[in-house]
Design an enzyme around this catalytic site. Structure first.
Site, PDB file in Angstrom:
ATOM      1  N   ARG A  91       0.862  -1.173   0.000  1.00 56.37           N
ATOM      2  CA  ARG A  91       0.000   0.000   0.000  1.00 56.37           C
ATOM      3  C   ARG A  91       0.909   1.235   0.000  1.00 56.37           C
ATOM      4  NH1 ARG A  91      -3.295   2.901   4.746  1.00 56.37           N
ATOM      5  NH2 ARG A  91      -4.405   4.323   3.396  1.00 56.37           N
ATOM      6  N   ARG A 241     -10.373  14.805  12.443  1.00 58.33           N
ATOM      7  CA  ARG A 241     -10.052  15.797  11.395  1.00 58.33           C
ATOM      8  C   ARG A 241     -11.269  16.668  11.105  1.00 58.33           C
ATOM      9  NH1 ARG A 241      -7.915  11.404   7.149  1.00 58.33           N
ATOM     10  NH2 ARG A 241      -7.186   9.996   8.786  1.00 58.33           N
ATOM     11  N   GLU A 385      -9.559  -3.801   1.731  1.00 55.10           N
ATOM     12  CA  GLU A 385      -8.459  -3.182   0.990  1.00 55.10           C
ATOM     13  C   GLU A 385      -7.324  -4.174   0.746  1.00 55.10           C
ATOM     14  OE1 GLU A 385      -9.061   0.131   3.751  1.00 55.10           O
ATOM     15  OE2 GLU A 385      -8.335   1.425   2.158  1.00 55.10           O
TER      16      GLU A 385
END
Ligand code: ADP
Length: 401
Positions: A91, A241, A385
């Site tokens: 990744r 965030r 993923e």
């Protein structure tokens, strides 16, 4: 084909060893505290409880070797020798404008990944360390880079440019790149398969809602817009965030609070989001528990998160000229019926209607949760993923799956 999937961070190295054809996970785990004292490896076989192997890990090279030793060990291994590892999939967070798909790693590719270090200073350097550690430990085994940004490279210029002086784009490559691309690609393709529709014929909105959260608009199999930007700070508000805010807040805070660039970065990335707003937690389980006990700011944080998702769904339906499917994935969206319901609330006029009964019954499994007569289908598709990286790795190595 057995693929070792590696996700290298600055002091960690997560791995999954899986068969790209059958999707069977043979082993998974992670080395943690690399370069620090009390380092260890967590290693689990075929979904069993993880073993913790306390082991000195001065650097990533030693960590990779320790992972290989665990995979080939007599007591807790899954293969007899390293020759049973057919390829390694890495990744890599940022591919800049250089990579629109996964690639076999060569010296030129490494140079190009290095040239993206400025765009992802916390992620790309450790990703590269992981690549080089694997190259040394497994000479001759194909190494493939799979980029978080690659899937979004199909965005048109009008979607990815910022209205800043053009010279800044030319000088610093400031533009929107988007992230979670491997996940958006995987779940949108799965959604098409679940709906028995050709992927290239659909307009799909994918909502990847985990600690990091992003939404993407995918038309005819190509991403045309996504909510994250130059960095993973943009878009909907997240665990810690802030997501989209008026950019003038940055200079306002610098002046009023006397914060420097580093402190602002820390505030917006690590101390904001639903945690900063509520003061409770970045974890949605904690937020729901607090809201249930009457915590007003926890309720506000949840309402804002759902509202912001809804706004992006509306915007992306407009951007694509319609929508056929809305897909929910990642920790928050897979496990929380109320988030899915709230994100689609009031969208019946657009053809999006969730079946509350079906929706409530779905946690962490593939399902269609819209009503039978909803023109737009709403799906839950757990992301994977690692499997997507393993399949990309196989594809780059010329194995059709
Ligand atoms: P990451 O971005 O770290 O990969 P994940 O996709 O694993 O994140 O999502 C993690 C978040 O998902 C947690 O912080 C939590 O807010 C949420 N989450 C995970 N499980 C549940 C659950 N059962 N109920 C509600 N929220 C959950």
């Amino acid at each position: 084909m057995n693929v070792l999937v590696i996700n290298a961070g600055s002091s960690s190295l997560k791995y999954q060893f899986l068969n790209a054809e059958t999707a069977a996970v043979l082993a998974r785990g992670g080395a943690e505290r690399i370069g620090l004292k009390d380092a260890f490896i967590k290693h689990s076989l075929n979904g069993a409880d993880p073993l913790t192997l306390v082991i000195d890990l001065p650097d990533h090279k030693v960590a990779v070797q320790a992972v290989l030793d665990a995979l080939t060990s007599d007591q807790h291994g899954v293969i007899k020798s390293m020759s049973e590892i057919d390829a390694v999939g890495h990744r890599v967070v940022h591919g800049g404008e250089k990579f629109a798909s996964s690639v076999l790693i060569t010296p030129e590719v490494k140079k190009a990944i290095r040239s993206c270090f400025d765009l992802a200073p916390l992620h790309n350097p450790p990703n590269m360390t992981g690549i080089e550690a694997c190259e040394e430990a497994m000479p001759g085994v194909p190494q493939v880079a799979v980029f978080d940004t690659a899937f979004h490279q199909t965005m048109p210029r009008k979607a990815y440019m910022y209205a800043l002086p053009y010279a800044l784009y030319e000088k610093h490559a400031i533009r929107s790149y988007g992230f979670h691309g491997t996940s958006h690609a995987y779940v949108s393709q799965r959604a098409a398969a679940v709906l028995h529709k050709p992927y290239e014929s659909l307009k799909i909105i994918t909502c990847h809602l985990g600690n990091g959260a992003s939404i993407a608009a995918i038309r005819n199999g190509r991403c045309i817009d996504t909510s994250m930007g130059l960095t993973p700070l943009a878009g909907i508000c997240m665990g810690t965030r802030c997501g989209d805010i008026d950019p003038a807040i940055v200079t306002f805070l610098q002046e009023k609070e006397g914060l420097d660039a580093h402190a602002i970065d820390d505030l917006l990335n690590k101390k904001s989001g639903v945690m900063g707003l509520s003061g409770v937690s970045s974890d949605f389980r904690d937020l729901y528990a607090a809201a249930g006990e009457g915590h007003k700011l926890a309720s506000l944080a949840l309402d804002m998160f759902k509202y912001q998702c809804r706004k992006y769904i509306g915007a992306y339906a407009a951007a694509m000229g319609g929508v056929d499917a809305v897909v929910f994935t990642a920790g928050i969206a897979e496990n929380t019926p109320d988030i899915r319901l709230g994100a689609c609330d009031g969208l019946t006029y657009m053809g999006i209607t969730i079946d509350a009964y079906k929706n409530n019954a779905v946690k962490a499994r593939e399902a269609v949760v819209s009503t039978d007569d909803s023109p737009v289908k709403v799906l839950v598709i757990p992301t994977n993923e690692e499997l997507a990286i393993a399949r990309e790795t196989a594809r780059v190595c010329g194995i059709a799956i």
